[in-house]
Design a protein around this motif. Structure first.
Motif, mmCIF file in Angstrom:
data_model
loop_
_atom_site.group_PDB
_atom_site.id
_atom_site.type_symbol
_atom_site.label_atom_id
_atom_site.label_comp_id
_atom_site.label_asym_id
_atom_site.label_seq_id
_atom_site.Cartn_x
_atom_site.Cartn_y
_atom_site.Cartn_z
ATOM 1 N N LYS A 99 0.805 -1.223 0.000
ATOM 2 C CA LYS A 99 0.000 0.000 0.000
ATOM 3 C C LYS A 99 0.838 1.273 0.000
ATOM 4 C CE LYS A 99 -3.894 -2.117 2.377
ATOM 5 N NZ LYS A 99 -4.644 -2.178 3.639
ATOM 6 N N SER A 100 2.123 1.125 0.205
ATOM 7 C CA SER A 100 3.001 2.288 0.274
ATOM 8 C C SER A 100 2.945 3.098 -1.017
ATOM 9 C CB SER A 100 4.441 1.838 0.523
ATOM 10 O OG SER A 100 5.329 2.907 0.351
ATOM 11 N N GLU A 101 2.934 4.420 -0.880
ATOM 12 C CA GLU A 101 2.905 5.274 -2.072
ATOM 13 C C GLU A 101 4.233 5.223 -2.821
ATOM 14 O OE1 GLU A 101 3.734 9.668 -0.338
ATOM 15 O OE2 GLU A 101 1.789 8.818 0.171
ATOM 16 N N ASN A 102 5.258 4.668 -2.210
ATOM 17 C CA ASN A 102 6.547 4.511 -2.883
ATOM 18 C C ASN A 102 6.598 3.274 -3.780
ATOM 19 O OD1 ASN A 102 7.613 6.780 -1.566
ATOM 20 N ND2 ASN A 102 8.152 5.556 0.203
ATOM 21 N N MET A 103 5.608 2.399 -3.654
ATOM 22 C CA MET A 103 5.567 1.169 -4.425
ATOM 23 C C MET A 103 5.216 1.486 -5.877
ATOM 24 S SD MET A 103 5.878 -2.156 -4.477
ATOM 25 C CE MET A 103 5.995 -2.551 -2.758
ATOM 26 N N THR A 104 6.035 0.963 -6.796
ATOM 27 C CA THR A 104 5.795 1.175 -8.217
ATOM 28 C C THR A 104 5.334 -0.126 -8.865
ATOM 29 O OG1 THR A 104 8.058 0.575 -8.855
ATOM 30 C CG2 THR A 104 7.640 2.914 -8.296
ATOM 31 N N ALA A 105 4.824 -0.035 -10.070
ATOM 32 C CA ALA A 105 4.408 -1.226 -10.812
ATOM 33 C C ALA A 105 5.599 -2.151 -11.051
ATOM 34 C CB ALA A 105 3.767 -0.825 -12.141
ATOM 35 N N GLU A 106 6.765 -1.563 -11.290
ATOM 36 C CA GLU A 106 7.971 -2.369 -11.492
ATOM 37 C C GLU A 106 8.325 -3.153 -10.233
ATOM 38 O OE1 GLU A 106 10.612 0.774 -12.518
ATOM 39 O OE2 GLU A 106 10.141 0.672 -14.659
ATOM 40 N N MET A 107 8.154 -2.521 -9.071
ATOM 41 C CA MET A 107 8.446 -3.201 -7.813
ATOM 42 C C MET A 107 7.466 -4.354 -7.594
ATOM 43 S SD MET A 107 9.116 -0.037 -5.271
ATOM 44 C CE MET A 107 10.684 0.792 -5.134
ATOM 45 N N VAL A 108 6.208 -4.142 -7.927
ATOM 46 C CA VAL A 108 5.204 -5.196 -7.785
ATOM 47 C C VAL A 108 5.563 -6.370 -8.690
ATOM 48 C CG1 VAL A 108 2.777 -5.801 -8.147
ATOM 49 C CG2 VAL A 108 3.373 -3.634 -7.035
ATOM 50 N N THR A 109 5.970 -6.084 -9.918
ATOM 51 C CA THR A 109 6.376 -7.137 -10.847
ATOM 52 C C THR A 109 7.574 -7.900 -10.305
ATOM 53 O OG1 THR A 109 5.557 -5.868 -12.729
ATOM 54 C CG2 THR A 109 7.157 -7.603 -13.211
ATOM 55 N N GLU A 110 8.539 -7.188 -9.748
ATOM 56 C CA GLU A 110 9.719 -7.830 -9.171
ATOM 57 C C GLU A 110 9.323 -8.732 -7.995
ATOM 58 O OE1 GLU A 110 14.094 -6.601 -7.344
ATOM 59 O OE2 GLU A 110 12.805 -5.050 -8.180
ATOM 60 N N LEU A 111 8.415 -8.246 -7.144
ATOM 61 C CA LEU A 111 7.932 -9.065 -6.023
ATOM 62 C C LEU A 111 7.207 -10.309 -6.524
ATOM 63 C CD1 LEU A 111 6.600 -6.367 -3.536
ATOM 64 C CD2 LEU A 111 8.502 -7.937 -3.148
ATOM 65 N N GLU A 112 6.388 -10.150 -7.554
ATOM 66 C CA GLU A 112 5.669 -11.295 -8.119
ATOM 67 C C GLU A 112 6.638 -12.346 -8.631
ATOM 68 O OE1 GLU A 112 1.537 -9.260 -9.785
ATOM 69 O OE2 GLU A 112 3.327 -9.264 -11.064
ATOM 70 N N GLU A 113 7.685 -11.901 -9.311
ATOM 71 C CA GLU A 113 8.684 -12.837 -9.833
ATOM 72 C C GLU A 113 9.405 -13.560 -8.698
ATOM 73 O OE1 GLU A 113 11.095 -10.344 -12.317
ATOM 74 O OE2 GLU A 113 9.550 -10.217 -13.884
ATOM 75 N N MET A 114 9.748 -12.833 -7.637
ATOM 76 C CA MET A 114 10.412 -13.466 -6.496
ATOM 77 C C MET A 114 9.493 -14.475 -5.824
ATOM 78 S SD MET A 114 12.744 -10.550 -4.635
ATOM 79 C CE MET A 114 11.654 -9.144 -4.726
ATOM 80 N N LEU A 115 8.215 -14.121 -5.678
ATOM 81 C CA LEU A 115 7.253 -15.027 -5.051
ATOM 82 C C LEU A 115 7.051 -16.286 -5.894
ATOM 83 C CD1 LEU A 115 4.610 -12.456 -3.766
ATOM 84 C CD2 LEU A 115 6.041 -13.953 -2.352
ATOM 85 N N GLU A 116 6.947 -16.132 -7.200
ATOM 86 C CA GLU A 116 6.779 -17.293 -8.084
ATOM 87 C C GLU A 116 7.996 -18.208 -8.023
ATOM 88 O OE1 GLU A 116 4.288 -18.688 -9.848
ATOM 89 O OE2 GLU A 116 3.051 -17.184 -8.843
#
Length: 127
Positions: A99-116
């Motif tokens: 929810k952080s306003e510092n979170m970007t779409a690129e960061m979300v994609t990177e997190l998704e890749e790490m989680l997968e």
């Protein structure tokens, strides 16, 4: 391992430097520190006692020698362990991160890749 705010600032300086540092460089590389330069010995001794850092040699400065310090635990390991000490807290941390306003779409994609990737590793381990 529980670290005080000041000890954590020293550790973050060591992690960011990615090399052993003498006490004077720790002070120099920590300009926004919450601790006094005079307390560096107390902080380093506390971190040594907790097994967070180790002495890895000496460096000559002028006519004297100073000890070099290196972390025994990585920043990733420290933060991962601190999040998982109370399992009920983890979802709260993760939710706040997303929810952080510092979170970007690129960061979300990177997190998704790490989680997968981690999910595949755990599935392979179970097979």
């Amino acid at each position: 391992m529980n670290l005080t705010k000041s000890e954590l600032e020293v550790m973050e300086t060591l992690w960011l430097a990615d090399r052993p540092l003498p006490r004077n460089e720790i002070i120099e590389l920590s300009p926004k520190r919450s601790w006094s330069a005079n307390t560096i010995h107390i902080l380093l001794n506390g971190l040594l006692g907790k097994g967070a850092i180790k002495e890895v040699g000496f460096i000559k400065r002028g006519k004297t020698y100073g000890r070099l310090y290196a972390p025994l635990i990585s920043g990733e390991d420290y933060y991962a362990k601190s999040v998982f000490t109370k399992k009920s807290v983890f979802p709260m941390y993760f939710s706040a991160l997303l929810k952080s306003e510092n979170m970007t779409a690129e960061m979300v994609t990177e997190l998704e890749e790490m989680l997968e990737k981690r999910k595949r590793e755990l599935q392979e381990k179970d097979d």
